[in-house]
Design an enzyme around this catalytic site. Sequence first.
Site, PDB file in Angstrom:
ATOM      1  N   ALA A 179       0.864  -1.187   0.000  1.00  0.00           N
ATOM      2  CA  ALA A 179       0.000   0.000   0.000  1.00  0.00           C
ATOM      3  C   ALA A 179       0.896   1.231   0.000  1.00  0.00           C
ATOM      4  O   ALA A 179       1.996   1.211   0.555  1.00  0.00           O
ATOM      5  CB  ALA A 179      -0.897   0.003   1.235  1.00  0.00           C
ATOM      6  N   CYS A 180       0.442   2.302  -0.622  1.00  0.00           N
ATOM      7  CA  CYS A 180       1.287   3.485  -0.786  1.00  0.00           C
ATOM      8  C   CYS A 180       1.712   4.073   0.555  1.00  0.00           C
ATOM      9  O   CYS A 180       1.106   3.817   1.600  1.00  0.00           O
ATOM     10  CB  CYS A 180       0.565   4.531  -1.635  1.00  0.00           C
ATOM     11  SG  CYS A 180      -0.663   5.497  -0.733  1.00  0.00           S
ATOM     12  N   LEU A 181       2.752   4.887   0.525  1.00  0.00           N
ATOM     13  CA  LEU A 181       3.333   5.463   1.735  1.00  0.00           C
ATOM     14  C   LEU A 181       2.340   6.326   2.513  1.00  0.00           C
ATOM     15  O   LEU A 181       2.453   6.463   3.735  1.00  0.00           O
ATOM     16  CB  LEU A 181       4.567   6.294   1.373  1.00  0.00           C
ATOM     17  CG  LEU A 181       5.767   5.515   0.815  1.00  0.00           C
ATOM     18  CD1 LEU A 181       6.812   6.488   0.273  1.00  0.00           C
ATOM     19  CD2 LEU A 181       6.370   4.619   1.889  1.00  0.00           C
ATOM     20  N   THR A 203      -0.548   5.667   3.400  1.00  0.00           N
ATOM     21  CA  THR A 203      -1.332   4.866   4.350  1.00  0.00           C
ATOM     22  C   THR A 203      -0.657   4.762   5.708  1.00  0.00           C
ATOM     23  O   THR A 203      -1.268   4.291   6.665  1.00  0.00           O
ATOM     24  CB  THR A 203      -1.575   3.452   3.805  1.00  0.00           C
ATOM     25  OG1 THR A 203      -0.315   2.785   3.610  1.00  0.00           O
ATOM     26  CG2 THR A 203      -2.322   3.501   2.473  1.00  0.00           C
TER      27      THR A 203
END
Length: 249
Positions: free
Chosen positions: A166-168, A170
Site C-alpha cells: 500500500a502506498c506510503l 497509508t
Amino acid sequence: MNIQEFFETNNKVALGFSGGVDSSYLLYAAKEAGADIGAYYVKSQFQPQFELDDALKLAEHVGAELKVLECDVLSEPKVASNPSDRCYYCKRHIFGAVADRAAKDGYGVLIDGTNASDDAGDRPGTKALGELKVLSPLRDCGLTKDDIRALSKEAGLFTWNKPSYACLATRIPEGEEITDKTLRRIEGAEDVLRMMGFSDFRVRKRGDIGLLQIPECQMVSAVKLNEEIVLGLKPYFKDVVLDLVGRRR
C-alpha cells in the site's frame, strides 16, 4: 470470459501499471495474447523507489515498454489534507494523468489490476475508477489474488510471491496533513528495514514515533535486532515502537 478472451475483444489497451502482483500478471497476459498494450507507471511522492525498480524489471522481463509519468499528487488539496476518502481523489488524479497520456498515444481503453478478491465497498478509489471508465479484467474474469499468484508462478514472474503493498500515505493517520518530508522519512525508515532482510512490514507515523508492524514470523528477528533497528531508524523517528500483535494481511 477468460483473460485470453478479454484481450481478443480489447486488443489495444492502456494499463495503469504498479509493478505489483496483479498488474504484472495482467501485463504478461496481454503480451502473451498478442495485444497492443501500453504500460504506464505513475511516479508520485507516494511510491518508493523500489516499486519503480520492480516495475521496470518486470516490464523488461515480459518485453514491454514502460512509460513513467511524473505526478505531483500533493498538488491536489484533497489528497494532501488526507481525508477519509483521500484514495478517491488520489486515484482520480493518477488515472486521470494516465488516461490523458494514453489518449495522446492512441489508446482509448484503460485497464487496471483490480482482482476478484478486492472488496470494492472498502476501496474509495474504486469509485474513481468507475467514473473514469477503467476496466478491471482480472476481477471481471473472476481471478482472485491466490489465482494470480499461482498463474504468475507458473509463468515465471518474480512478482508471484511479492507482498501486497500500500502506498506510503497509508502510514500517516487520517486527517494529518501529508507532506513530502514526512513521506521521505517513512520511505527512509522502511528502506532500512528492507535492507536488514525484513519483508511485508509497515512503519507507521505516530507523532515523532515510528510504529513498526512486522509479520509474526519475523518478530523474533526484530527483537534480536532491536538495537540495530533503533539506531537505523534514528535519523527518521525520535522513538521506535514495535507492535507486538504483529502485522496481519
